[in-house]
Design an enzyme around this catalytic site. Structure first.
Site, PDB file in Angstrom:
ATOM      1  CE  LYS A 251      49.030 -42.803 -42.470  1.00 42.60           C
ATOM      2  NZ  LYS A 251      50.446 -42.798 -42.079  1.00 42.60           N
TER       3      LYS A 251
ATOM      4  CG  HIS B  69      51.916 -46.564 -41.492  1.00 42.95           C
ATOM      5  ND1 HIS B  69      51.870 -45.810 -42.651  1.00 42.95           N
ATOM      6  CD2 HIS B  69      51.010 -47.571 -41.664  1.00 42.95           C
ATOM      7  CE1 HIS B  69      50.980 -46.341 -43.486  1.00 42.95           C
ATOM      8  NE2 HIS B  69      50.448 -47.403 -42.910  1.00 42.95           N
TER       9      HIS B  69
ATOM     10  CG  PHE C  12      46.625 -52.684 -47.019  1.00 36.26           C
ATOM     11  CD1 PHE C  12      46.777 -53.123 -45.722  1.00 36.26           C
ATOM     12  CD2 PHE C  12      45.511 -51.922 -47.325  1.00 36.26           C
ATOM     13  CE1 PHE C  12      45.848 -52.814 -44.745  1.00 36.26           C
ATOM     14  CE2 PHE C  12      44.578 -51.616 -46.362  1.00 36.26           C
ATOM     15  CZ  PHE C  12      44.749 -52.054 -45.068  1.00 36.26           C
TER      16      PHE C  12
ATOM     17  CG  HIS D 187      46.223 -43.717 -44.675  1.00 38.26           C
ATOM     18  ND1 HIS D 187      47.283 -43.386 -45.489  1.00 38.26           N
ATOM     19  CD2 HIS D 187      46.390 -45.045 -44.373  1.00 38.26           C
ATOM     20  CE1 HIS D 187      48.050 -44.453 -45.676  1.00 38.26           C
ATOM     21  NE2 HIS D 187      47.535 -45.463 -45.006  1.00 38.26           N
TER      22      HIS D 187
ATOM     23  CD  GLU E 121      54.195 -47.143 -36.797  1.00 37.81           C
ATOM     24  OE1 GLU E 121      55.052 -46.361 -37.282  1.00 37.81           O
ATOM     25  OE2 GLU E 121      52.975 -47.009 -37.004  1.00 37.81           O
TER      26      GLU E 121
ATOM     27  CB  CYS F  21      49.960 -47.072 -47.185  1.00 38.03           C
ATOM     28  SG  CYS F  21      48.377 -47.923 -47.170  1.00 38.03           S
TER      29      CYS F  21
END
Length: 420
Positions: free
Chosen positions: A340, A308, A405, A345, A319, A169
């Protein structure tokens, strides 16, 4: 050190086929999320996706029809960015112009088609006269991760370095950061940076489904299925598309009289080094602190963060905590949102898309909302711009976060450019 500026950007995504329409949709909290294609629905009827608003093939020449879908998206976004930048191609300094691409899963559509054809030919008795091992001779060039970068270099005759980053990502955020560093330190004078992704096919989606991070479809309205920072969130929605930016040294842009959209002023990058999928407060905060330090900005000088914000339980809480840690008391002052919630995403493309939208917010003074945030999670206690956009804001600097990830964290800062 050279100042680095953005002189053009382009977008094709679930919110629109260009930057203006995508940003307008984001300000209206208009979601691009909906039902999935038939081949995915046949195996995963509960899944929702964020499909691009336009098929990229309709915007390209016939010669591009055989390229992988991710490469097609990249070419569309790049053409827009180069046009806005007024970038003459081939440039006279082509050896000083690089191409940097971020992609999470290169050639996903081509790979999926390869396996579909193989097993269909192998198992269908009506096709027993065909050899299942015969594939298109350009399968490998289409599926390779650097296919988009190669296509861009050839299309625009750019002879500088061509680098592809695949960091889940954070892929295109890292591509932007590394291009920024190359220009800042004098290795290049300009770069085309692209994030692209196209994995809305049965093979890839079965893998994502197994990870148990995808949102459950909202029973009343599928477009509301992605709800970052909400108490009712259930995961993220996979999207597709691309975003591109033209980066240049301030000297080069001034010499050719280019209009500057923003100065790219800070890049922070860190690794959690602790877990493949569980995020780290310290790792994320460190990336933000690095970006602030490089930009020479105090936390209170950032007016907007494009988070994010994936709408996973652990991700959103982490976050929130990492912004508190990096910004201190100023965390309560900064406006934050997750776009998002509307475009989904885009994995490898998401960093570039979100930075492009953040720069639009910088220049317009309008901040996109976190859509569908009508029931906030009390653990997510920042100003997450719920439901409706804010207009008429004084915005001098913005941050865009991308956390991947594997534990890779990236923060980028753009600010208003002050010409020398």
């Amino acid at each position: 050190m050279n100042k680095v500026v953005v002189t053009g950007s382009g977008v094709i995504c679930p919110l629109g086929a260009d930057k203006a329409s995508a940003f307008a949709a984001a300000l209206e909290a208009r979601s691009g999320i909906g039902g999935c294609p038939a081949d995915i629905a046949a195996r995963l009827p509960h899944v929702v996706v964020a499909q691009a608003s336009v098929d990229p093939q309709t915007l390209l020449e016939r010669a591009d029809q055989g390229l992988d879908r991710a490469t097609q998206f990249a070419l569309v976004a790049t053409a827009q960015a180069i046009a806005e930048a007024g970038f003459t191609c081939p440039p006279t300094d082509s050896r000083r112009v690089g191409v940097f691409v971020g992609i999470g899963f290169g050639g996903s559509q081509t790979s999926n088609s390869l396996y579909e054809r193989f097993y269909t030919t192998l198992l269908d008795p009506n096709l027993k006269h065909k050899d299942p091992t015969v594939m298109h001779p350009l399968t490998v060039p289409r599926v390779m991760a650097n296919a988009a970068a190669a296509a861009i270099t050839m299309r625009y005759k750019l002879h500088g370095p061509s680098n592809t980053y695949s960091v889940a990502c954070a892929s295109s955020a890292i591509a932007i950061g590394e291009a920024y560093r190359a220009i800042r330190h004098g290795y290049l004078d300009a770069a085309v940076v692209v994030g692209t992704e196209a994995m809305l096919n049965a093979g890839a989606m079965l893998g994502w489904n197994a990870l148990r991070v995808m949102a459950k479809a909202d029973a009343s309205d599928p477009s509301r299925s992605c709800r970052p920072f909400s108490s009712g969130r259930s995961g993220f929605v996979i999207g597709e598309g691309a975003a591109a930016l033209v980066l240049e040294s301030a000297t080069r842009s001034t010499q050719r009289g280019a209009r500057v959209l923003a100065e790219l002023a800070g890049y922070g990058c860190s690794s959690d080094a602790q877990h493949l999928t569980a995020p780290s407060v310290d790792g994320q905060a460190h990336a933000m602190q690095q970006a602030l330090q490089e930009a020479g900005l105090a936390p209170e000088q950032i007016q907007y963060i494009n988070a994010h914000g994936t709408a996973t339980d652990a991700g959103d809480v982490t976050e929130t905590q990492s912004i508190h840690q990096a910004f201190g008391p100023a965390a309560r002052l900064v406006a934050v949102s997750s776009t998002k919630s509307m475009h989904g995403h885009l994995i490898g493309a998401t960093g570039a898309l979100e930075l492009a939208l953040s720069i639009e917010a910088l220049n317009s003074g309008s901040l996109p909302p976190t859509a569908h945030l009508d029931k906030p999670d009390l653990r997510c206690d920042l100003d997450y711009i719920p439901l409706r956009a804010r207009h008429g804001c004084q915005v001098d600097a913005v941050m865009s976060n991308s956390f991947a990830f594997g534990g890779s964290n990236v923060s980028l800062i753009a600010r208003r450019f002050a010409a020398p």
